[in-house]
Design a protein around this motif. Structure first.
Motif, PDB file in Angstrom:
ATOM      1  N   ARG A   1       0.842  -1.204   0.000  1.00 15.55           N
ATOM      2  CA  ARG A   1       0.000   0.000   0.000  1.00 15.55           C
ATOM      3  C   ARG A   1       0.879   1.257   0.000  1.00 15.55           C
ATOM      4  NH1 ARG A   1      -3.593  -1.281   3.281  1.00 15.55           N
ATOM      5  NH2 ARG A   1      -5.535  -0.882   2.153  1.00 15.55           N
ATOM      6  N   GLN A   2       1.894   1.250   0.848  1.00 17.31           N
ATOM      7  CA  GLN A   2       2.786   2.405   0.938  1.00 17.31           C
ATOM      8  C   GLN A   2       3.525   2.629  -0.386  1.00 17.31           C
ATOM      9  OE1 GLN A   2       5.566   2.189   4.215  1.00 17.31           O
ATOM     10  NE2 GLN A   2       6.912   3.752   3.325  1.00 17.31           N
ATOM     11  N   PHE A   3       3.998   1.529  -0.988  1.00 16.03           N
ATOM     12  CA  PHE A   3       4.772   1.637  -2.225  1.00 16.03           C
ATOM     13  C   PHE A   3       3.908   2.110  -3.392  1.00 16.03           C
ATOM     14  CE2 PHE A   3       6.551  -0.592  -6.071  1.00 16.03           C
ATOM     15  CZ  PHE A   3       7.593   0.311  -6.263  1.00 16.03           C
ATOM     16  N   MET A   4       2.695   1.563  -3.512  1.00 18.04           N
ATOM     17  CA  MET A   4       1.818   1.947  -4.617  1.00 18.04           C
ATOM     18  C   MET A   4       1.510   3.441  -4.566  1.00 18.04           C
ATOM     19  SD  MET A   4      -0.927  -1.120  -5.324  1.00 18.04           S
ATOM     20  CE  MET A   4      -1.469  -0.374  -6.848  1.00 18.04           C
ATOM     21  N   LYS A   5       1.218   3.941  -3.380  1.00 12.14           N
ATOM     22  CA  LYS A   5       0.908   5.368  -3.267  1.00 12.14           C
ATOM     23  C   LYS A   5       2.120   6.217  -3.638  1.00 12.14           C
ATOM     24  CE  LYS A   5      -2.841   5.248   0.112  1.00 12.14           C
ATOM     25  NZ  LYS A   5      -3.364   5.773   1.402  1.00 12.14           N
ATOM     26  N   ALA A   6       3.282   5.806  -3.142  1.00 15.29           N
ATOM     27  CA  ALA A   6       4.490   6.576  -3.427  1.00 15.29           C
ATOM     28  C   ALA A   6       4.827   6.554  -4.907  1.00 15.29           C
ATOM     29  CB  ALA A   6       5.656   6.037  -2.601  1.00 15.29           C
ATOM     30  N   TYR A   7       4.731   5.378  -5.530  1.00 16.47           N
ATOM     31  CA  TYR A   7       5.111   5.241  -6.940  1.00 16.47           C
ATOM     32  C   TYR A   7       4.181   6.049  -7.843  1.00 16.47           C
ATOM     33  CZ  TYR A   7       6.720   3.071 -11.262  1.00 16.47           C
ATOM     34  OH  TYR A   7       7.233   2.865 -12.516  1.00 16.47           O
ATOM     35  N   ILE A   8       2.886   6.042  -7.531  1.00 16.60           N
ATOM     36  CA  ILE A   8       1.913   6.753  -8.362  1.00 16.60           C
ATOM     37  C   ILE A   8       2.076   8.271  -8.231  1.00 16.60           C
ATOM     38  CG2 ILE A   8      -0.559   7.251  -8.626  1.00 16.60           C
ATOM     39  CD1 ILE A   8      -1.075   4.291  -7.925  1.00 16.60           C
ATOM     40  N   LEU A   9       2.359   8.729  -7.021  1.00 20.45           N
ATOM     41  CA  LEU A   9       2.374  10.172  -6.768  1.00 20.45           C
ATOM     42  C   LEU A   9       3.746  10.826  -6.935  1.00 20.45           C
ATOM     43  CD1 LEU A   9       0.065  10.366  -3.604  1.00 20.45           C
ATOM     44  CD2 LEU A   9      -0.561  10.729  -5.994  1.00 20.45           C
ATOM     45  N   ASP A  10       4.802  10.034  -6.818  1.00 24.61           N
ATOM     46  CA  ASP A  10       6.145  10.607  -6.772  1.00 24.61           C
ATOM     47  C   ASP A  10       6.889  10.362  -8.083  1.00 24.61           C
ATOM     48  OD1 ASP A  10       8.701  11.439  -6.222  1.00 24.61           O
ATOM     49  OD2 ASP A  10       8.821  10.480  -4.259  1.00 24.61           O
ATOM     50  N   VAL A  11       7.021  11.399  -8.900  1.00 27.21           N
ATOM     51  CA  VAL A  11       7.724  11.286 -10.170  1.00 27.21           C
ATOM     52  C   VAL A  11       9.184  10.916  -9.936  1.00 27.21           C
ATOM     53  CG1 VAL A  11       8.466  12.518 -12.236  1.00 27.21           C
ATOM     54  CG2 VAL A  11       6.182  12.939 -11.296  1.00 27.21           C
ATOM     55  N   GLU A  12       9.769  11.499  -8.894  1.00 24.16           N
ATOM     56  CA  GLU A  12      11.185  11.223  -8.619  1.00 24.16           C
ATOM     57  C   GLU A  12      11.404   9.750  -8.291  1.00 24.16           C
ATOM     58  OE1 GLU A  12      14.848  12.609  -5.693  1.00 24.16           O
ATOM     59  OE2 GLU A  12      12.784  13.150  -5.197  1.00 24.16           O
ATOM     60  N   LEU A  13      10.485   9.152  -7.523  1.00 27.58           N
ATOM     61  CA  LEU A  13      10.625   7.734  -7.196  1.00 27.58           C
ATOM     62  C   LEU A  13      10.570   6.881  -8.457  1.00 27.58           C
ATOM     63  CD1 LEU A  13      10.822   5.427  -5.153  1.00 27.58           C
ATOM     64  CD2 LEU A  13       8.318   5.487  -4.943  1.00 27.58           C
ATOM     65  N   ARG A  14       9.669   7.223  -9.383  1.00 23.18           N
ATOM     66  CA  ARG A  14       9.600   6.465 -10.636  1.00 23.18           C
ATOM     67  C   ARG A  14      10.910   6.596 -11.410  1.00 23.18           C
ATOM     68  NH1 ARG A  14       4.276   8.728 -10.890  1.00 23.18           N
ATOM     69  NH2 ARG A  14       4.764  10.037 -12.681  1.00 23.18           N
ATOM     70  N   GLU A  15      11.470   7.800 -11.426  1.00 27.04           N
ATOM     71  CA  GLU A  15      12.747   8.009 -12.126  1.00 27.04           C
ATOM     72  C   GLU A  15      13.860   7.196 -11.480  1.00 27.04           C
ATOM     73  OE1 GLU A  15      13.403  12.176 -11.990  1.00 27.04           O
ATOM     74  OE2 GLU A  15      11.985  12.649 -13.618  1.00 27.04           O
ATOM     75  N   ILE A  16      13.893   7.162 -10.145  1.00 23.60           N
ATOM     76  CA  ILE A  16      14.926   6.410  -9.423  1.00 23.60           C
ATOM     77  C   ILE A  16      14.846   4.930  -9.781  1.00 23.60           C
ATOM     78  CG2 ILE A  16      15.636   5.606  -7.132  1.00 23.60           C
ATOM     79  CD1 ILE A  16      14.811   8.381  -6.057  1.00 23.60           C
TER      80      ILE A  16
END
Length: 841
Positions: free
Chosen positions: A781-796
């Motif tokens: 749950r924590q990861f899905m929210k972060a990945y969807i909302l955080d462009v920087e996390l997707r780039e990383i």
């Protein structure tokens, strides 16, 4: 936050979302308590504290009450790190002591619904409503009755049948056939009866999922009507859901069910502002309608349907469609002519060791596995060969036609041309059949294909005009070209007869294309035949499409199918070819000079399959039927709009600088501007008063309604409505679509969902599809929210620069390790199914 507290908060929210009440409200009295007839107080909720199982007052469960205040449901609540099924026997014992039939098992992340009188717990993603369970309580299924029910040829009736068996003339075949046709009767064929009996046998073995693999044209909808009647008549269902994946199939199925079952049951097609679905025994809907804005969860409870039938099951269990299918409890039946066998030639044990996530994905997509059928063996199978052998279907006459160019395109060497490059030098380019009308274009080739088709097509036996036909093209642009060529040739062959109605383009870019397919089947597309007055056949003779009229499209009097494109999928080829396999009687009645009615009947014995790209040869000689089906590819960073095509060379692009001339900033406070507060109300008033928009919404044609609003309503004097202003007036934390706004205006949704609402729904969908162990749900749950909302996390993650996670506030390297292999499935799910632009502010 403690795990116990998180679980309690989530369970409380699920209860409230389903309409259960902790306290007395205007909607009714409190119907949640901690022991019989003891209402929950604010202090009780506080005392639940860290552990559901050890409160100071000894409370162990929530008790949900019916509308008379009696115990109705036991909700066994566990801590977040415990499997809800661990409380199964404790809940059963407690439920029986209270004379309660229904149990919910939950730890806040994973939930099960259990009707202890009828079977095992089922995973649910939302809690059932009191209303739904009240309806279900009066439902007492008996599988013995279902298994013993006698099904014969007249089990399903269209109209009230006469006592035909005692009619002395009934054995006269011609008279019998005339009577059946004139009175619109339907009788189940032997193989259709056997299909229903195979389901009854499966029920005896305690199975709850079934798959009918039946060739196109063998009457899957009639069989479905028989199954629906079987469940309703024997008391094993009170309400049935029939899911389709296209609008025209929804209309087609509804009409058939009305014909087949109208004497026994009310039947309704699900449209938002039509009859109340709760009044119907049978609900027919597209899966897309249920999916939009997660309407299936807003309007329906998991226990609302006792039997769910998935038409064209190989399509409607893929992607997010499966979430709808799995949301409901009860029996599940799949219907398809072309199941997807994703486990064929797969060593499941080996793949489980090498790549368990890939095996899980294959199992999710596999049609047989989904419907409880192992080793590619359906509950019932009836093939095209069976249908032809039994004289219910017809095979085609294959016309293999190739021009000089297509012959070379089809060869191993390909079609070679010399093209001058930018340096003025000639270089060789090679094209193959897959490049036709994509990279390689030839008007001369298209002209030859159309001319050959018109010269060799089967004619309508009663008028001599070109028989009704479907042509499958490479693309929408190709379909447009072919339609134009055919109409020009038809005008020369039949001057003044068609006036550009001979062929029509039926693709998604054409307004009312769905209705065109229905009209073509009903023989009134652009009117009736111009060759014989009173003859009921469509004036338009040819529908030119790409893929709209394939799966499930029912038009029995098709005489010609034309493949003006290469096909590489066996499922697509079977579906396209199947449009012509149905038998049909061409009938015309006319009066002679004395007023006597003469009836002319000619039977359809064959149809022609024009194959301009050696598709039949490919599937006959070259296709590897033992190959492992490839999993669907990832679709990038989320399903957004495709990039625009490059401009043609003759278009002009300005290179002039265009600097910003004026600039101003205005800060609006929390109270907003008056126009913000009033703007949406005014728009709602205008749109509700527009008859055209109302009609389009009623018909489910949202794209046409949106197009009209953008053209005729937006940016007009007086109000100056536009989408940006409407978004600002709503003050949501994400960008709304015009479709969502229309849904709210016309009452299809109760409220606009926040960004967090959408995130939680996507998390629930993922959990319902992949069933992760309970210990991983929190970090997923924590990861899905972060990945969807955080462009920087997707780039990383895309660049694998994991060191940057040390400074990322939303998701750290420690969190990534805690995912323990779930990163890739989550990312894959988001890329395939989650529209990231829906979360943009």
């Amino acid at each position: 936050m403690a795990k116990e507290a998180r679980a309690r908060i989530r369970i409380n929210k699920y209860l409230e979302d389903a309409g259960w009440r902790f306290f007395d409200t205007d909607a009714g009295s409190a119907n949640i308590c901690l022991e019989t007839n003891v209402k929950i107080t604010e202090q009780d909720l506080s005392d639940l504290g860290e552990d559901f199982e050890k409160t100071k007052n000894g409370f162990t469960d929530y008790i949900l009450l019916d509308d008379k205040g009696f115990p109705f449901v036991v909700l066994e609540a566990k801590k977040e790190d415990k499997d809800p099924l661990a409380g199964k026997e404790q809940a059963r014992k407690y439920a029986k002591s209270l004379n309660v039939r229904f149990v919910i098992l939950s730890n806040g992340n994973l939930h099960y619904f259990w009707d202890i009188e009828t079977g095992n717990p089922h995973i649910i993603t939302a809690f059932p409503t009191c209303e739904s369970l009240t309806f279900k309580k009066s439902f007492k299924p008996n599988t013995d009755n279902l298994a013993r029910e006698y099904v014969d040829s007249d089990y399903v009736a269209i109209t009230q049948k006469p006592d035909y068996k005692s009619d002395p003339n009934w054995m006269d075949e011609e008279r019998r056939n005339d009577f059946i046709s004139d009175n619109n009767l339907k009788f189940l064929r032997d193989y259709q009866i056997n299909a229903i009996k195979s389901l009854q046998d499966a029920v005896k073995e305690n199975k709850s999922r079934f798959l009918f693999e039946m060739a196109t044209g063998t009457g899957k909808t009639l069989v479905a009507a028989g199954v629906i009647k079987l469940f309703l008549r024997t008391g094993n269902a009170k309400r049935v859901l029939f899911l389709v994946d296209r609008l025209e199939l929804e209309d087609q199925a509804w009409k058939n069910f009305v014909k087949y079952l109208k004497n026994d049951y009310k039947s309704v097609i699900y449209k938002e502002n039509r009859d109340d679905w709760k009044k119907a025994e049978i609900v027919v809907s597209t899966v897309q309608s249920f999916l939009f804005n997660n309407k299936y969860k807003d309007l329906f409870s998991p226990t609302d349907f006792d039997l769910v039938i998935s038409d064209e099951a190989h399509r409607s269990i893929g992607g997010n469609s499966r979430v709808v299918f799995e949301y409901f409890t009860g029996y599940k039946l799949g219907l398809t002519a072309t199941p997807k066998d994703y486990l064929k030639k797969i060593d499941e044990k080996d793949l489980a060791e090498r790549d368990p996530r890939k095996l899980e994905r294959r199992q999710l997509l596999d049609t047989y596995k989904t419907f409880g059928c192992e080793a590619s063996s359906p509950t019932f199978r009836y093939t095209l060969l069976d249908g032809v052998k039994d004289d219910y279907l017809v095979n085609p006459i294959v016309v293999d036609a190739r021009t000089d160019i297509t012959t070379e395109l089809l060869s191993e060497m390909g079609y070679s041309v010399l093209i001058e490059n930018e340096e003025g030098q000639e270089e060789e380019k090679i094209y193959f059949q897959k490049d036709f009308e994509r990279k390689f274009f030839s008007e001369k080739t298209n002209g030859t294909l159309c001319k050959t088709f018109l010269e060799k097509a089967l004619k309508d036996p009663l008028t001599g005009e070109i028989g009704k036909s479907i042509i499958f093209c490479v693309s929408q642009n190709h379909a447009s070209k072919i339609t134009q060529i055919l109409n020009e040739l038809a005008h020369k062959l039949y001057p003044g007869k068609y006036n550009s109605d001979f062929a029509v383009q039926v693709t998604s870019s054409v307004d009312s294309a769905q209705q065109m397919t229905i009209n073509f089947s009903n023989n009134n597309l652009n009117g009736h035949s111009v060759f014989k007055p009173g003859y009921i056949s469509s004036k338009t003779r040819v529908c030119v499409t790409v893929g709209m009229m394939t799966t499930g499209y029912d038009c029995e009097d098709i005489l010609n199918l034309c493949l003006m494109r290469p096909i590489f999928s066996p499922q697509n080829f079977i579906q396209m070819k199947g449009r012509g396999t149905r038998k049909y009687d061409f009938v015309y009645r006319e009066k002679d000079e004395l007023g006597k009615v003469e009836k002319y009947v000619v039977k359809k014995e064959r149809f022609k399959l024009f194959d301009f790209f050696a598709n039949c040869e490919y599937f006959e000689e070259k296709f590897n039927y033992d190959e492992v089906i490839e999993l669907p590819p990832e679709t990038g960073d989320g399903p957004g709009p495709p990039p625009p095509p490059p401009p043609p060379s003759d278009e002009y692009e300005s290179t002039r600088l265009d600097p910003l001339k004026e600039f101003a900033e205005t800060s609006i406070g929390l109270e907003g501007m008056k126009i913000d507060r009033k703007f949406f109300e005014k728009f709602e008033e205008v749109i509700k008063g527009n008859e055209y928009v109302k009609d389009k919404i009623y018909e489910g044609k949202y794209e046409e309604a949106e197009s009209y609003i953008r053209k005729e309503v937006f940016d007009k004097p007086e109000e100056y409505f536009n989408l940006d202003k409407l978004r600002k007036s709503v003050k949501l934390d994400r960008r709304l679509s015009l479709r969502e706004i229309l849904e709210k205006v016309f009452g299809r949704i109760k409220k606009f969902k926040t960004k967090d609402d959408l995130l939680e729904e996507e998390i629930e969908k993922f959990i319902s599809l992949y069933h992760p162990e309970n210990k991983f749900i929190h970090i997923i749950r924590q990861f899905m929210k972060a990945y969807i909302l955080d462009v920087e996390l997707r780039e990383i993650l895309n660049s694998q620069e994991y060191g940057r996670l040390e400074t990322n506030p939303g998701f750290t390297m420690k969190d990534l390790k805690e995912l323990d292999g779930w990163k890739d499935p989550v990312v894959e799910y988001i890329k395939d199914y989650v529209p990231l632009n829906a979360f943009v502010a």
